[in-house]
Motif scaffolding. Structure first.
Motif, PDB file in Angstrom:
ATOM      1  N   ALA A 115       5.715  -7.222  14.972  1.00  0.00           N
ATOM      2  CA  ALA A 115       5.501  -8.066  13.800  1.00  0.00           C
ATOM      3  C   ALA A 115       6.583  -7.835  12.752  1.00  0.00           C
ATOM      4  N   GLY A 116       7.757  -7.290  13.177  1.00  0.00           N
ATOM      5  CA  GLY A 116       8.826  -7.028  12.233  1.00  0.00           C
ATOM      6  C   GLY A 116       8.591  -5.784  11.410  1.00  0.00           C
ATOM      7  N   PHE A 117       7.436  -5.136  11.560  1.00  0.00           N
ATOM      8  CA  PHE A 117       7.107  -3.944  10.777  1.00  0.00           C
ATOM      9  C   PHE A 117       6.179  -3.082  11.616  1.00  0.00           C
ATOM     10  N   GLY A 118       6.550  -1.822  11.805  1.00  0.00           N
ATOM     11  CA  GLY A 118       5.736  -0.955  12.633  1.00  0.00           C
ATOM     12  C   GLY A 118       6.229  -0.910  14.065  1.00  0.00           C
ATOM     13  N   LEU A 132       1.266  -0.511  -2.031  1.00  0.00           N
ATOM     14  CA  LEU A 132       1.887  -1.175  -3.177  1.00  0.00           C
ATOM     15  C   LEU A 132       3.366  -0.873  -3.345  1.00  0.00           C
ATOM     16  N   VAL A 133       3.841   0.197  -2.720  1.00  0.00           N
ATOM     17  CA  VAL A 133       5.249   0.565  -2.873  1.00  0.00           C
ATOM     18  C   VAL A 133       5.984   0.526  -1.527  1.00  0.00           C
ATOM     19  N   LEU A 134       5.550   1.367  -0.591  1.00  0.00           N
ATOM     20  CA  LEU A 134       6.269   1.463   0.684  1.00  0.00           C
ATOM     21  C   LEU A 134       6.221   0.157   1.473  1.00  0.00           C
ATOM     22  N   ALA A 147      10.750  -6.031   2.745  1.00  0.00           N
ATOM     23  CA  ALA A 147      12.001  -6.562   2.203  1.00  0.00           C
ATOM     24  C   ALA A 147      13.206  -6.152   3.035  1.00  0.00           C
ATOM     25  N   ILE A 148      13.152  -4.983   3.676  1.00  0.00           N
ATOM     26  CA  ILE A 148      14.324  -4.489   4.402  1.00  0.00           C
ATOM     27  C   ILE A 148      14.097  -4.433   5.908  1.00  0.00           C
ATOM     28  N   ARG A 149      13.021  -5.050   6.405  1.00  0.00           N
ATOM     29  CA  ARG A 149      12.723  -4.931   7.831  1.00  0.00           C
ATOM     30  C   ARG A 149      13.739  -5.633   8.718  1.00  0.00           C
ATOM     31  N   SER A 150      14.515  -6.544   8.155  1.00  0.00           N
ATOM     32  CA  SER A 150      15.522  -7.242   8.962  1.00  0.00           C
ATOM     33  C   SER A 150      16.825  -6.462   9.061  1.00  0.00           C
ATOM     34  N   GLN A 151      16.887  -5.296   8.410  1.00  0.00           N
ATOM     35  CA  GLN A 151      18.098  -4.469   8.486  1.00  0.00           C
ATOM     36  C   GLN A 151      18.112  -3.726   9.823  1.00  0.00           C
ATOM     37  N   LEU A 198      18.483   2.686   8.644  1.00  0.00           N
ATOM     38  CA  LEU A 198      17.933   4.023   8.429  1.00  0.00           C
ATOM     39  C   LEU A 198      16.836   3.990   7.376  1.00  0.00           C
ATOM     40  N   ALA A 199      17.073   3.234   6.299  1.00  0.00           N
ATOM     41  CA  ALA A 199      16.070   3.126   5.245  1.00  0.00           C
ATOM     42  C   ALA A 199      14.813   2.422   5.756  1.00  0.00           C
ATOM     43  N   SER A 200      14.995   1.381   6.580  1.00  0.00           N
ATOM     44  CA  SER A 200      13.855   0.659   7.136  1.00  0.00           C
ATOM     45  C   SER A 200      13.011   1.566   8.020  1.00  0.00           C
ATOM     46  N   LEU A 201      13.658   2.350   8.874  1.00  0.00           N
ATOM     47  CA  LEU A 201      12.941   3.275   9.743  1.00  0.00           C
ATOM     48  C   LEU A 201      12.192   4.331   8.929  1.00  0.00           C
TER      49      LEU A 201
END
Length: 531
Positions: free
Chosen positions: A322-325, A378-380, A386-390, A397-400
């Motif tokens: 799902a683009g995340f997880g 609310l934060v993570l 916002a950065i999952r497409s990186q 690295l930040a997305s992971l």
């Protein structure tokens, strides 16, 4: 388990088809996609941690032989039975729904938009269907869409553009139209796959996707069209296009991608993880390896090594979760990266039990747990979206890092919150806990049919989602009470349950009837449940 029902219940309401789900509702909202990502990012990591926790508890209390016997009865046998009953039922409902006429509401909207030549701005419905038109090689539909001002950069919910569809199915003519209109062959979807990458997709995967989205595709035509596209872009010498009948491609698809296990994949993963657990424990005893120090798992230091360790297998995934997880693996053999990812949570749960046991400090409760949950949501989570497409460099690295941090903070936070809210005896929660295993095993056919049933109604999508989940849950709870709880099936899933016989004996019978069990394996007297 119950959250899994909600997860699958919302997929049909996600714009863009929810990744090839059997039903696409006429009423959609992007918030369903957000909710799916939020749930997917922590639900199964938490499940596998709890599984490892109670697996170690059973080992310490009953020994290896009893553990393996219990897991065979609670995990492997339900998996085998489900493969011959529930999974075929899922396929049958999916085929039935796919054979029904498309929603009259959706068809009317699309037809009206297509014939409205005075409206230069592209209708959202047309945008959402252009991927299908390009994938089917419908030149006239793509030309009309472009003439009406269609945006070639329009992306589906997973980030795929119409050019992705044209490249995947080798539609040279529609690909040429889109490229001439300015479509970028190097644009990537949320999985990090460019349109050019679609040219190398194995035929097995392509055929499977074609069946999901109901696109007509012949292997010879698709591969031939891909070759023409590659030649037109001067890429024929630099990319690998699968050849017709490639044994390696077919074998890879058959072993890793063909959806053999479906939503029962977690049981198959547990079989592998329990087997690995038994090997590790046996090796540890043989080599006399001491137990890990308590502070490694029971203190805040755990984040220092758990988050980087989790990032490693997640970095090796394709990114289809799902683009995340994490990714999902439903093939005959687990994807190594996905299995390794969940092994981190399962293994930590095991050493966590040795560090804390069933003591009150199993996880701190109070403001720290609530803070962890709220900070995650609310934060993570917004940062992660916002950065999952990186997919390269520091952005990747930040997305992971954010996704791994979200999974762990939500896991520990939820454990603390639920201990605070549900630490007292509750027959209602005990009953729901018992029933949740059956509800999850059997829910997919009902969910799909309920989604199909409400698909055409002009109701708000949130109301339809509620109807789908409530209807499915009620039907399954009734079936659990009448057909499962006091039958051999119920004994197989959760252990023996004794039906209350008389009002005068209610106190004693309820105590017998409600021995604790959880889908993550908490033992009830001598036996436990699924995980």
């Amino acid at each position: 388990m119950l959250l899994g029902i909600a997860l699958h219940g919302l997929i049909s309401f996600i714009p863009g088809g929810g990744g090839g789900w059997a039903v696409q509702d006429t009423q959609t909202n992007v918030m369903f996609g957000v909710a799916m990502a939020a749930i997917h990012g922590f639900r199964m990591p938490l499940f596998f941690l709890i599984s490892g926790f109670f697996t170690m508890m059973m080992l310490r209390k009953r020994g290896m032989a009893a553990l393996l016997k219990q897991r065979f009865l609670r995990i492997f046998l339900p998996l085998v039975l489900g493969m011959f009953t529930i999974i075929p039922a899922v396929w049958a409902v999916t085929i039935y729904v796919g054979m029904q006429p498309q929603s009259s509401t959706a068809t009317t909207k699309a037809a009206a938009a297509a014939t409205d030549h005075d409206n230069v701005k592209t209708d959202a419905t047309v945008d959402e269907s252009i991927w299908i038109a390009a994938a089917n090689g419908d030149v006239e539909a793509v030309e009309n869409w472009l003439d009406r001002g269609g945006d070639v950069a329009h992306a589906e919910d997973d980030g795929s553009t119409a050019l992705h569809g044209a490249f995947l199915f080798g539609r040279f003519e529609t690909a040429e139209l889109l490229i001439n209109a300015g479509a970028d062959p190097e644009v990537k979807n949320h999985r990090g796959e460019s349109c050019i990458d679609m040219l190398s997709a194995p035929w097995g995967i392509t055929s499977y996707v074609a069946g999901l989205v109901q696109v007509s595709a012949e292997e010879e035509d698709v591969l031939g069209g891909r070759k023409r596209i590659a030649e037109s872009l001067d890429l024929a010498a630099t990319i690998h296009i699968p050849t017709r009948g490639s044994v390696s491609d077919k074998l890879q698809f058959a072993l890793f991608q063909f959806p053999v296990t479906g939503h029962l994949w977690f049981l198959w993963f547990l079989c592998w993880l329990v087997a690995g657990f038994a090997l590790c424990v046996s090796a540890g005893r043989l080599l006399r390896i001491p137990r890990p120090a308590r502070w490694l798992s029971a203190s805040a230091f755990r984040y220092v090594w758990l988050i980087p360790l989790t990032m490693i297998p997640q970095a090796l995934m394709s990114g289809d979760g799902a683009g995340f997880g994490p990714d999902t693996s439903i093939g005959l053999l687990p994807m190594p990266s996905v299995l390794a990812y969940y092994a981190v949570f399962f293994g930590f749960g095991a050493i966590y039990f040795d560090a804390t046991g069933m003591q009150s400090d199993v996880e701190p409760v109070g403001w720290r747990s609530w803070f962890a949950v709220l900070a995650s949501l609310l934060v993570l989570f917004p940062i992660g979206l916002a950065i999952r497409s990186q997919h390269a460099g520091l952005g990747n690295l930040a997305s992971l890092f954010v996704q791994a941090s979200y999974a762990w903070l939500m896991t520990f936070g939820m454990m603390g919150v639920f201990r605070q809210l549900l630490s007292r005896q509750s027959q209602t929660m005990r009953y729901l806990s018992d029933s949740s295993y059956w509800l999850y095993l059997a829910h997919i056919p009902l969910i799909i049919y309920a989604q199909y049933w409400v698909r055409d109604y002009p109701l708000p999508p949130f109301l339809k989602f509620l109807i789908v989940c409530v209807f499915t849950s009620i039907v399954l709870l009734v079936s659990y009470q009448l057909l499962i709880r006091y039958t051999p099936i119920g004994t197989l899933l959760n252990g023996k349950r004794t039906r209350p016989k008389a009002a005068s004996d209610r106190t004693d019978s309820v105590a017998t009837d409600s021995e604790p069990t959880t889908p993550a394996g908490r033992p009830q007297r001598a036996e436990g449940s699924v995980a």
